[in-house]
Design a protein around this motif. Structure first.
Motif, PDB file in Angstrom:
ATOM      1  N   ILE A  37       6.021  -0.221 -15.570  1.00  0.00           N
ATOM      2  CA  ILE A  37       5.194  -0.395 -14.364  1.00  0.00           C
ATOM      3  C   ILE A  37       4.540   0.942 -14.002  1.00  0.00           C
ATOM      4  O   ILE A  37       3.347   0.997 -13.687  1.00  0.00           O
ATOM      5  N   ALA A  38       5.319   2.019 -14.068  1.00  0.00           N
ATOM      6  CA  ALA A  38       4.792   3.351 -13.747  1.00  0.00           C
ATOM      7  C   ALA A  38       3.691   3.754 -14.722  1.00  0.00           C
ATOM      8  O   ALA A  38       2.683   4.344 -14.324  1.00  0.00           O
ATOM      9  N   LEU A  39       3.873   3.431 -15.999  1.00  0.00           N
ATOM     10  CA  LEU A  39       2.867   3.799 -16.993  1.00  0.00           C
ATOM     11  C   LEU A  39       1.572   3.013 -16.819  1.00  0.00           C
ATOM     12  O   LEU A  39       0.509   3.461 -17.260  1.00  0.00           O
ATOM     13  N   GLU A  40       1.645   1.863 -16.170  1.00  0.00           N
ATOM     14  CA  GLU A  40       0.415   1.140 -15.847  1.00  0.00           C
ATOM     15  C   GLU A  40      -0.391   1.904 -14.797  1.00  0.00           C
ATOM     16  O   GLU A  40      -1.613   1.813 -14.766  1.00  0.00           O
ATOM     17  N   ILE A  41       0.286   2.669 -13.958  1.00  0.00           N
ATOM     18  CA  ILE A  41      -0.384   3.467 -12.928  1.00  0.00           C
ATOM     19  C   ILE A  41      -0.947   4.744 -13.552  1.00  0.00           C
ATOM     20  O   ILE A  41      -2.070   5.137 -13.277  1.00  0.00           O
ATOM     21  N   ASP A  42      -0.137   5.425 -14.369  1.00  0.00           N
ATOM     22  CA  ASP A  42      -0.557   6.672 -15.009  1.00  0.00           C
ATOM     23  C   ASP A  42       0.057   6.726 -16.400  1.00  0.00           C
ATOM     24  O   ASP A  42       1.260   6.954 -16.554  1.00  0.00           O
ATOM     25  N   HIS A  43      -0.778   6.521 -17.416  1.00  0.00           N
ATOM     26  CA  HIS A  43      -0.309   6.459 -18.809  1.00  0.00           C
ATOM     27  C   HIS A  43       0.226   7.786 -19.333  1.00  0.00           C
ATOM     28  O   HIS A  43       0.928   7.814 -20.333  1.00  0.00           O
ATOM     29  N   ASN A  85       0.817  -1.222   0.000  1.00  0.00           N
ATOM     30  CA  ASN A  85       0.000   0.000   0.000  1.00  0.00           C
ATOM     31  C   ASN A  85       0.846   1.266   0.000  1.00  0.00           C
ATOM     32  O   ASN A  85       0.548   2.223   0.702  1.00  0.00           O
ATOM     33  N   HIS A  86       1.891   1.274  -0.781  1.00  0.00           N
ATOM     34  CA  HIS A  86       2.778   2.432  -0.871  1.00  0.00           C
ATOM     35  C   HIS A  86       2.003   3.602  -1.478  1.00  0.00           C
ATOM     36  O   HIS A  86       1.515   3.516  -2.599  1.00  0.00           O
ATOM     37  N   PRO A  87       1.871   4.715  -0.747  1.00  0.00           N
ATOM     38  CA  PRO A  87       1.046   5.822  -1.240  1.00  0.00           C
ATOM     39  C   PRO A  87       1.670   6.666  -2.354  1.00  0.00           C
ATOM     40  O   PRO A  87       0.966   7.359  -3.059  1.00  0.00           O
ATOM     41  N   TRP A  88       2.991   6.619  -2.524  1.00  0.00           N
ATOM     42  CA  TRP A  88       3.654   7.429  -3.550  1.00  0.00           C
ATOM     43  C   TRP A  88       4.386   6.540  -4.545  1.00  0.00           C
ATOM     44  O   TRP A  88       5.482   6.835  -4.968  1.00  0.00           O
ATOM     45  N   ARG A  89       3.757   5.471  -4.946  1.00  0.00           N
ATOM     46  CA  ARG A  89       4.392   4.487  -5.814  1.00  0.00           C
ATOM     47  C   ARG A  89       4.898   5.116  -7.117  1.00  0.00           C
ATOM     48  O   ARG A  89       6.020   4.865  -7.527  1.00  0.00           O
ATOM     49  N   LEU A  90       4.096   5.936  -7.766  1.00  0.00           N
ATOM     50  CA  LEU A  90       4.489   6.524  -9.043  1.00  0.00           C
ATOM     51  C   LEU A  90       5.708   7.424  -8.876  1.00  0.00           C
ATOM     52  O   LEU A  90       6.663   7.342  -9.648  1.00  0.00           O
ATOM     53  N   ASP A  91       5.710   8.254  -7.865  1.00  0.00           N
ATOM     54  CA  ASP A  91       6.829   9.155  -7.596  1.00  0.00           C
ATOM     55  C   ASP A  91       8.118   8.365  -7.360  1.00  0.00           C
ATOM     56  O   ASP A  91       9.168   8.688  -7.904  1.00  0.00           O
ATOM     57  N   PHE A  92       8.025   7.314  -6.562  1.00  0.00           N
ATOM     58  CA  PHE A  92       9.219   6.521  -6.256  1.00  0.00           C
ATOM     59  C   PHE A  92       9.696   5.744  -7.475  1.00  0.00           C
ATOM     60  O   PHE A  92      10.893   5.563  -7.667  1.00  0.00           O
ATOM     61  N   LEU A  93       8.776   5.275  -8.305  1.00  0.00           N
ATOM     62  CA  LEU A  93       9.185   4.596  -9.541  1.00  0.00           C
ATOM     63  C   LEU A  93       9.958   5.563 -10.432  1.00  0.00           C
ATOM     64  O   LEU A  93      10.951   5.180 -11.052  1.00  0.00           O
ATOM     65  N   GLY A  94       9.518   6.814 -10.481  1.00  0.00           N
ATOM     66  CA  GLY A  94      10.241   7.814 -11.260  1.00  0.00           C
ATOM     67  C   GLY A  94      11.655   8.031 -10.735  1.00  0.00           C
ATOM     68  O   GLY A  94      12.623   8.082 -11.496  1.00  0.00           O
ATOM     69  N   LYS A  95      11.784   8.119  -9.422  1.00  0.00           N
ATOM     70  CA  LYS A  95      13.104   8.306  -8.818  1.00  0.00           C
ATOM     71  C   LYS A  95      13.983   7.078  -9.026  1.00  0.00           C
ATOM     72  O   LYS A  95      15.185   7.200  -9.289  1.00  0.00           O
ATOM     73  N   LEU A  96      13.386   5.914  -8.916  1.00  0.00           N
ATOM     74  CA  LEU A  96      14.141   4.675  -9.129  1.00  0.00           C
ATOM     75  C   LEU A  96      14.649   4.599 -10.567  1.00  0.00           C
ATOM     76  O   LEU A  96      15.811   4.251 -10.804  1.00  0.00           O
ATOM     77  N   THR A  97      13.788   4.945 -11.531  1.00  0.00           N
ATOM     78  CA  THR A  97      14.224   4.872 -12.929  1.00  0.00           C
ATOM     79  C   THR A  97      15.352   5.858 -13.209  1.00  0.00           C
ATOM     80  O   THR A  97      16.248   5.562 -13.987  1.00  0.00           O
ATOM     81  N   ARG A  98      15.325   7.016 -12.549  1.00  0.00           N
ATOM     82  CA  ARG A  98      16.438   7.966 -12.712  1.00  0.00           C
ATOM     83  C   ARG A  98      17.746   7.372 -12.191  1.00  0.00           C
ATOM     84  O   ARG A  98      18.806   7.593 -12.758  1.00  0.00           O
ATOM     85  N   CYS A  99      17.657   6.630 -11.086  1.00  0.00           N
ATOM     86  CA  CYS A  99      18.862   5.970 -10.563  1.00  0.00           C
ATOM     87  C   CYS A  99      19.399   4.967 -11.582  1.00  0.00           C
ATOM     88  O   CYS A  99      20.603   4.903 -11.826  1.00  0.00           O
ATOM     89  N   TYR A 100      18.502   4.182 -12.170  1.00  0.00           N
ATOM     90  CA  TYR A 100      18.934   3.219 -13.190  1.00  0.00           C
ATOM     91  C   TYR A 100      19.588   3.930 -14.368  1.00  0.00           C
ATOM     92  O   TYR A 100      20.619   3.479 -14.876  1.00  0.00           O
ATOM     93  N   LEU A 101      19.000   5.040 -14.802  1.00  0.00           N
ATOM     94  CA  LEU A 101      19.600   5.785 -15.913  1.00  0.00           C
ATOM     95  C   LEU A 101      20.961   6.346 -15.525  1.00  0.00           C
ATOM     96  O   LEU A 101      21.907   6.295 -16.308  1.00  0.00           O
ATOM     97  N   ALA A 102      21.068   6.879 -14.329  1.00  0.00           N
ATOM     98  CA  ALA A 102      22.346   7.433 -13.867  1.00  0.00           C
ATOM     99  C   ALA A 102      23.418   6.349 -13.786  1.00  0.00           C
ATOM    100  O   ALA A 102      24.593   6.625 -13.971  1.00  0.00           O
TER     101      ALA A 102
END
Length: 191
Positions: free
Chosen positions: A123-129, A93-110
């Motif tokens: 996964i993030a786009l499944e939450i908000d296209h 029940n993570h309330p900021w899942r989309l925000d954290f997925l964005g931050k995680l993907t930036r780490c992967y890119l970095a």
């Protein structure tokens, strides 16, 4: 508290210690003492329960993992930040899942790993296209995959951007709006 609530009586000193360590971490971060702030967040995390009987640490664990990840990003330690975001995302029940997925993907890119970034972007786009931030990350990851030679340069530029003032500014903004406004005190008190 009533004397018969021995569990609550035992829990109170731990909750107070968590709040002290978290607040100390916030102040150290604001003062630019990033390594010390990271240690305080780690100290607070060590006190937050993570078993199912304590809701996997819930909101307090999520926020402390995010704060510690911000210190790791500021230090350029993207792998450690990535692990913190993954740990936060694993909490039910993570309330900021989309925000954290964005931050995680930036780490992967970095870290120069556009494949993993794209996996989490999907996964993030499944939450908000239509999330603009996620779509921008997707474009960057696809660009890195289509031109591997340019990938290293993009990765370095992204590291410089994330490692710069952006990470500090983001945490300062979060602190200014007040974690309390999001219910930190209530969440910790309920723990």
């Amino acid at each position: 508290m009533e004397p018969r609530h021995t569990c609550a009586v035992k829990l109170l000193p731990r909750v107070e210690a968590i709040i002290r360590a978290k607040d100390a971490g916030d102040q150290l971060y604001i003062a630019g003492q990033i390594i010390e702030a990271s240690k305080e967040y780690s100290k607070a995390l060590s006190l937050v329960g993570f078993g199912n009987d304590e809701g996997q640490g819930g909101y307090p664990r999520i926020m402390l993992l995010e704060n510690r990840a911000a210190t790791y990003i500021y230090m350029g330690r993207f792998e450690l930040a990535q692990h913190n975001y993954l740990a936060a995302l694993s909490i039910l029940n993570h309330p900021w899942r989309l925000d954290f997925l964005g931050k995680l993907t930036r780490c992967y890119l970095a870290l120069g790993n556009p494949d993993a970034a794209l996996q989490h972007v999907n996964i993030a786009l499944e939450i908000d296209h239509f999330d603009e931030d996620i779509l921008q990350i997707k474009s960057c990851a696809e660009s890195m995959l289509s031109n591997p030679q340019q990938s290293q340069s993009q990765s370095r530029k992204l590291m410089e951007k994330v490692n710069g003032l952006d990470a500090k500014k983001a945490l300062l903004e979060k602190l200014e709006i007040g974690i309390e406004a999001k219910g930190w005190d209530n969440a910790v008190s309920a723990a």
